[in-house]
Design a protein around this motif. Sequence first.
Motif, mmCIF file in Angstrom:
data_model
loop_
_atom_site.group_PDB
_atom_site.id
_atom_site.type_symbol
_atom_site.label_atom_id
_atom_site.label_comp_id
_atom_site.label_asym_id
_atom_site.label_seq_id
_atom_site.Cartn_x
_atom_site.Cartn_y
_atom_site.Cartn_z
ATOM 1 N N HIS A 131 47.338 -3.992 -13.900
ATOM 2 C CA HIS A 131 47.069 -5.435 -13.838
ATOM 3 C C HIS A 131 47.585 -6.130 -15.094
ATOM 4 O O HIS A 131 47.631 -5.540 -16.176
ATOM 5 N N LEU A 132 47.934 -7.405 -14.908
ATOM 6 C CA LEU A 132 48.365 -8.235 -16.022
ATOM 7 C C LEU A 132 47.611 -9.557 -15.928
ATOM 8 O O LEU A 132 47.506 -10.129 -14.837
ATOM 9 N N LEU A 133 47.061 -10.019 -17.036
ATOM 10 C CA LEU A 133 46.375 -11.317 -17.048
ATOM 11 C C LEU A 133 47.228 -12.280 -17.866
ATOM 12 O O LEU A 133 48.142 -11.843 -18.588
ATOM 13 N N VAL A 145 32.749 -9.714 -0.441
ATOM 14 C CA VAL A 145 33.580 -8.595 0.023
ATOM 15 C C VAL A 145 35.002 -9.108 0.246
ATOM 16 O O VAL A 145 35.241 -10.319 0.269
ATOM 17 N N GLY A 146 35.945 -8.193 0.397
ATOM 18 C CA GLY A 146 37.331 -8.613 0.638
ATOM 19 C C GLY A 146 37.443 -9.313 1.984
ATOM 20 O O GLY A 146 36.612 -9.080 2.878
ATOM 21 N N PRO A 147 38.465 -10.158 2.168
ATOM 22 C CA PRO A 147 38.561 -10.916 3.420
ATOM 23 C C PRO A 147 38.705 -10.017 4.656
ATOM 24 O O PRO A 147 38.227 -10.368 5.732
ATOM 25 N N ALA A 180 32.422 -15.585 -1.715
ATOM 26 C CA ALA A 180 33.106 -15.502 -3.014
ATOM 27 C C ALA A 180 34.211 -14.470 -2.891
ATOM 28 O O ALA A 180 34.033 -13.447 -2.237
ATOM 29 N N GLY A 181 35.342 -14.750 -3.503
ATOM 30 C CA GLY A 181 36.446 -13.789 -3.457
ATOM 31 C C GLY A 181 37.757 -14.487 -3.777
ATOM 32 O O GLY A 181 37.842 -15.720 -3.741
ATOM 33 N N ASP A 182 38.779 -13.695 -4.047
ATOM 34 C CA ASP A 182 40.072 -14.256 -4.448
ATOM 35 C C ASP A 182 40.738 -15.067 -3.348
ATOM 36 O O ASP A 182 41.717 -15.764 -3.593
HETATM 37 C C1 FAD Z 1 47.206 -2.862 -7.164
HETATM 38 C C2 FAD Z 1 46.779 -4.266 -7.484
HETATM 39 C C3 FAD Z 1 47.354 -4.940 -8.553
HETATM 40 C C4 FAD Z 1 46.944 -6.235 -8.859
HETATM 41 N N1 FAD Z 1 47.484 -6.858 -9.947
HETATM 42 C C5 FAD Z 1 46.960 -8.017 -10.367
HETATM 43 C C6 FAD Z 1 47.370 -8.582 -11.601
HETATM 44 O O1 FAD Z 1 48.228 -8.047 -12.303
HETATM 45 N N2 FAD Z 1 46.774 -9.745 -12.009
HETATM 46 C C7 FAD Z 1 45.803 -10.347 -11.273
HETATM 47 O O2 FAD Z 1 45.264 -11.370 -11.725
HETATM 48 N N3 FAD Z 1 45.413 -9.857 -10.072
HETATM 49 C C8 FAD Z 1 45.961 -8.701 -9.611
HETATM 50 N N4 FAD Z 1 45.538 -8.157 -8.437
HETATM 51 C C9 FAD Z 1 44.596 -8.909 -7.594
HETATM 52 C C10 FAD Z 1 43.143 -8.703 -8.034
HETATM 53 O O3 FAD Z 1 42.864 -7.348 -8.299
HETATM 54 C C11 FAD Z 1 42.228 -9.191 -6.915
HETATM 55 O O4 FAD Z 1 42.569 -10.536 -6.642
HETATM 56 C C12 FAD Z 1 40.754 -9.131 -7.274
HETATM 57 O O5 FAD Z 1 40.406 -7.882 -7.805
HETATM 58 C C13 FAD Z 1 39.913 -9.418 -6.012
HETATM 59 O O6 FAD Z 1 38.546 -9.357 -6.349
HETATM 60 P P1 FAD Z 1 37.428 -9.722 -5.294
HETATM 61 O O7 FAD Z 1 36.132 -9.544 -5.987
HETATM 62 O O8 FAD Z 1 37.732 -11.035 -4.682
HETATM 63 O O9 FAD Z 1 37.549 -8.664 -4.095
HETATM 64 P P2 FAD Z 1 37.402 -7.089 -4.093
HETATM 65 O O10 FAD Z 1 37.891 -6.524 -5.352
HETATM 66 O O11 FAD Z 1 38.049 -6.611 -2.838
HETATM 67 O O12 FAD Z 1 35.828 -6.811 -4.031
HETATM 68 C C14 FAD Z 1 35.116 -6.669 -2.827
HETATM 69 C C15 FAD Z 1 34.047 -5.598 -3.014
HETATM 70 O O13 FAD Z 1 33.196 -5.599 -1.876
HETATM 71 C C16 FAD Z 1 32.898 -4.255 -1.535
HETATM 72 N N5 FAD Z 1 32.473 -4.219 -0.122
HETATM 73 C C17 FAD Z 1 33.249 -4.430 0.959
HETATM 74 N N6 FAD Z 1 32.530 -4.358 2.088
HETATM 75 C C18 FAD Z 1 31.255 -4.100 1.706
HETATM 76 C C19 FAD Z 1 30.038 -3.912 2.421
HETATM 77 N N7 FAD Z 1 29.982 -3.998 3.755
HETATM 78 N N8 FAD Z 1 28.901 -3.643 1.727
HETATM 79 C C20 FAD Z 1 28.922 -3.592 0.361
HETATM 80 N N9 FAD Z 1 30.072 -3.742 -0.367
HETATM 81 C C21 FAD Z 1 31.214 -4.006 0.291
HETATM 82 C C22 FAD Z 1 34.208 -3.533 -1.812
HETATM 83 O O14 FAD Z 1 33.990 -2.134 -1.946
HETATM 84 C C23 FAD Z 1 34.644 -4.192 -3.110
HETATM 85 O O15 FAD Z 1 34.116 -3.537 -4.241
HETATM 86 C C24 FAD Z 1 45.965 -6.879 -8.069
HETATM 87 C C25 FAD Z 1 45.403 -6.208 -6.979
HETATM 88 C C26 FAD Z 1 45.790 -4.920 -6.695
HETATM 89 C C27 FAD Z 1 45.152 -4.208 -5.539
#
Ligand code: FAD
Length: 435
Positions: free
Chosen positions: A64-66, A265-267, A406-408
């Motif tokens: 990752h890069l910020l 959770v993720g979309p 909540a989520g990206d």
């Molecule tokens: C390989 C990679 C490289 C990346 N590089 C960058 C970068 O350089 N810079 C940057 O800014 N962003 C980067 N990103 C994007 C960034 O990582 C994501 O945008 C961010 O982590 C998303 O966070 P989130 O909390 O929205 O979702 P998530 O990280 O998907 O969190 C969702 C959580 O919910 C949990 N969950 C799902 N279903 C359930 C359930 N039924 N019960 C309980 N828990 C559940 C999952 O296990 C997970 O832990 C990258 C992503 C990846 C995959």
Amino acid sequence: MDCVENLDDGVNVAIIGAGWAGMAAAATLAQARIPVTVIEAARHLGGRARSVEIEGVELDNGQHLLIGAYRETLRLMRVVGADPDRLLLRAPLAIEYPGKFRLRAPRLPVPLHLLAALLTAGGLTWSERLAAMRFMTAMRSNAYRIAADMPVSELLALHRQTGALARYLWEPLCVSALNTPAASASAQVFLNLFRDALDGARANSDFLIPRADLGKLFPEPAAAYVRANGGAVLLRTPVRTLRDAGDGFVLDDRPERYTHAILAVGPHQIDALLDRFPLLAPTRKSIAALDYEPIYTCYLQYPADVSMPQAMTGFDGGTIQWVFDRGRLNGAAGLLAAVISARGGHQNQSQEAVASAMHRELAAFLPRLPQPLWSRVIAEKRATFSCRPGVTRPENKTAVKNLFLAGDYTASDYPATLESAVRSGVLAARLVLAH
Ligand SMILES: Cc1cc2nc3c(=O)[nH]c(=O)nc-3n(C[C@H](O)[C@H](O)[C@H](O)COP(=O)(O)OP(=O)(O)OC[C@H]3O[C@@H](n4cnc5c(N)ncnc54)[C@H](O)[C@@H]3O)c2cc1C
């Protein structure tokens, strides 16, 4: 299941998902002394930005890069006691494709740093430099707004951003930031980032490269902070159903009642958690319409004396887009992380074939490079949603009272990033606090 006891006002929040969005929501509520219970399916925190152990080494699921413009991420890291100055290597914006292109922004006030970067860049003709300055001036004078969204490649063509400018500057910035190729990425979202990173405070354009594994950057200190403030964080606890029982939200068949729920959770993981809320049919439909882009990270461990000329190096014409030298970042000597963002032909190859191709590309760059001691490809197939023009993203607030997302991927002017996840988590928490 542990459940935090209700405090005086009876507010008691369940946060499902311990990615960066869920932990940002939890930390924000914990800071306000609101009882929270974070419930995570996996055995680790961090979701798509987490630590993993490979060959006995603590690594990340993806490099990752910020950037300096990630203001909420940096603020919240400080709140939970994770010092960004220690955990992130701060370097002025620099893009280098050795022998082909080199751009470095000196520590000068905005916009002189960019002007100087363009004037001193290697690999650009004078007409390309002038075209870049005209483009930046035009975007600035329109406050980084375009009347109708379009693919980034169209915007670049309209403003004559061709040749080395497109190939080594705008297109790599686009695919790294939006994880979507320039031909299909949203020009408006690209310009939003451009505005904050390149036209805000000078430090906004700095690259912040993690020096520690991702867990230590935020999710782990955030969990410690939540627990220290009376909250609970449960791992290995998948939530399969969510319903409103009239006297609160109920997760599966558990006895606890929560006054509020934040679904973090993720979309692609959310649909089953929304299916008991008929009011949310349109939200489910818009989330189901999202498309996804992968990110591949290949770790290649070479002997300790192997290193790259800088922490981050651009590659073109092959499979690799960027190589990070982990030895220069956190002392893992000889360990290189090669990254491929967005979709492409590599997805049709086996992971061994991808790793071999990456080694060959590195060997063409580093003479006498020995075979790696080990290599590992981590393919995140749904790394982010595909950030195309006109994509519909749901709001944090849903049609169901006291239920938030909540989520990206929620509505925001940023693409799917750590910063959009953190901002979304903070916003969901503030909506709870506003009730
Ligand atoms: C390989 C990679 C490289 C990346 N590089 C960058 C970068 O350089 N810079 C940057 O800014 N962003 C980067 N990103 C994007 C960034 O990582 C994501 O945008 C961010 O982590 C998303 O966070 P989130 O909390 O929205 O979702 P998530 O990280 O998907 O969190 C969702 C959580 O919910 C949990 N969950 C799902 N279903 C359930 C359930 N039924 N019960 C309980 N828990 C559940 C999952 O296990 C997970 O832990 C990258 C992503 C990846 C995959």
